[in-house]
Design a protein around this motif. Sequence first.
Motif, PDB file in Angstrom:
ATOM      1  N   ALA A 199       0.822  -1.207   0.000  1.00  0.00           N
ATOM      2  CA  ALA A 199       0.000   0.000   0.000  1.00  0.00           C
ATOM      3  C   ALA A 199       0.860   1.263   0.000  1.00  0.00           C
ATOM      4  O   ALA A 199       0.572   2.228  -0.718  1.00  0.00           O
ATOM      5  CB  ALA A 199      -0.928  -0.002   1.216  1.00  0.00           C
ATOM      6  N   ALA A 200       1.935   1.254   0.798  1.00  0.00           N
ATOM      7  CA  ALA A 200       2.808   2.427   0.869  1.00  0.00           C
ATOM      8  C   ALA A 200       3.528   2.662  -0.452  1.00  0.00           C
ATOM      9  O   ALA A 200       3.694   3.810  -0.889  1.00  0.00           O
ATOM     10  CB  ALA A 200       3.824   2.249   1.999  1.00  0.00           C
TER      11      ALA A 200
ATOM     12  N   GLU B 162       0.973   4.161  -2.981  1.00  0.00           N
ATOM     13  CA  GLU B 162       0.649   5.557  -2.665  1.00  0.00           C
ATOM     14  C   GLU B 162       1.827   6.481  -2.950  1.00  0.00           C
ATOM     15  O   GLU B 162       1.668   7.569  -3.507  1.00  0.00           O
ATOM     16  CB  GLU B 162       0.226   5.654  -1.200  1.00  0.00           C
ATOM     17  N   THR B 163       3.027   6.034  -2.587  1.00  0.00           N
ATOM     18  CA  THR B 163       4.203   6.890  -2.718  1.00  0.00           C
ATOM     19  C   THR B 163       4.597   7.112  -4.164  1.00  0.00           C
ATOM     20  O   THR B 163       4.886   8.245  -4.581  1.00  0.00           O
ATOM     21  CB  THR B 163       5.382   6.287  -1.935  1.00  0.00           C
TER      22      THR B 163
ATOM     23  N   ALA C 276       2.678   6.858  -6.803  1.00  0.00           N
ATOM     24  CA  ALA C 276       1.635   7.654  -7.464  1.00  0.00           C
ATOM     25  C   ALA C 276       1.793   9.132  -7.120  1.00  0.00           C
ATOM     26  O   ALA C 276       1.663  10.005  -7.986  1.00  0.00           O
ATOM     27  CB  ALA C 276       0.254   7.153  -7.060  1.00  0.00           C
ATOM     28  N   ALA C 277       2.074   9.426  -5.853  1.00  0.00           N
ATOM     29  CA  ALA C 277       2.265  10.819  -5.448  1.00  0.00           C
ATOM     30  C   ALA C 277       3.510  11.412  -6.089  1.00  0.00           C
ATOM     31  O   ALA C 277       3.529  12.598  -6.454  1.00  0.00           O
ATOM     32  CB  ALA C 277       2.362  10.905  -3.927  1.00  0.00           C
TER      33      ALA C 277
END
Length: 508
Positions: A400-401, A404-405, A407-408
Amino acid sequence: MSARTAPQAATGTQVFLLPDLGEGLSEAEIVEWKVAVGDVVTVDQSVVEVETAKAVVDVPCPYAGRVVALHGAAGETRPVGQPLITIAPPDGGDEPAGHATYREEERAGSGNVLIGYGTGHGPARRRRRPRLTLAPEPVAEGAAAPLAQRAPGSAPVGGGVAGPSSEPRVPAGAGVGAPACAGVTTDGAVPPVGGGTSPTGGTAPLVISPIVRRLAREHGVDLGALRGTGPGGVIRRCDVEAALVTPPDRPTADADRPTADVGRLAPVAHVGLAPTDAQDIVIPLTGIRRVIADKLSRSRREIPEVTIWVDADATALLATRAAINAATPDAPVSVLALLARICLSGLRRFPQLNAHVDTEGQRIVQSAGVHLGIAAQTDRGLLVPVLRDAQRLTTRELAAALAETTAAARAGILPPARLTGGTFTLNNYGVFGVDGSTPIINHPEAALLGVGRIVDKPWVVDGQLAVRKVTQLSLTFDHRVCDGGVAGGFLRHVADCVEQPALLVANV
């Protein structure tokens, strides 16, 4: 990060200095002013968009009042601690009656400027970028109507704010009647496909990155004539650069009328030969590109790096991932997450590689926690966002991290602190369809694991030839922190876990 201010002038003016934008960042380039001289600003209003070596961020002003000076033009680099904007009381007086309200509003801010999060006086709320209302004027048939006009010193058009130049710049996706969500907000939300509406009834170009807008402006590229190759038709940097390389079609007799073929590029007359009117493209080495160049050059100068590699049978790893995702399809685990887990297992056994060399102190520093860097290719260049204390995360939390990372990072919304402080990097260059690489270490780290593509190859299994899923693993390491025995042991452990994921159970 505290905002330093110059001594307050006797007239009550306040000079806001460019604040500290993060670890190791000593300067920033002005991308776009959001206010002009004479405008009235409030506490925490975003006044300028700047590009650092790590990200493009909005800078909020901790003072309220009237803008009397902008220090620096778009494209200019300003050092941290130098004047950025000068603010005077609303009416320009020394301390007029009722000015206590202004002072009270100013004191409501803490004076600590956190980029993108205001000055810290209460719950932070991100602001949407102001929009310009497009107001076309009657023009003769066949002529192009201006998007917006603003006389010097006049109020902003349509409630938006223009920069100090004579031509106001329209935010991507804005247009007549465009909804508030039609553009990109500071929280990184992607606008709906289609953008806003142009004055002529067409669709405004969909541009997210301010770097793309600036590149197009510098080279005179009409964004409305381009077809974006990004998700939802977003115009990316490569689209602008492609338009610079290949000239557009030659105008015809009725070329003054817009057609559906405006964005098409002309074919080259002779295959393999550049157009006769082609010109060299000069790209300034600024921003993230300059930092990448400096960091990689320093790595090559200072680190005596060695690369070793091994082929590994990843068939069992893919089967393990499929079994995990079949059991819990709502929380899928990526191959990269499994490889990250394997790296963490290897660094626990060989902590010498989770370190850096302190050249000034003549010592090797082994980090207590694993701050795992993930190499991510973005439109702004190669970035390495960091997962801090990754050893504390479960495999699902890692997955998950990572999602998210990365993509950001690609959206350009990661703060500078998330892009520094790594101790070990994982580089999945297999996504580019290549088998192997000898990457440069991300200075000042001591090692980097590279993973090639996973492809079908002939492989010997129990004495029999079979077709297996094979990948090449490479480890580039700083020979100052360890010798070949440690590096080879780490890489062999990683390969063994790829081939037999059950070995991870003994180390988790």
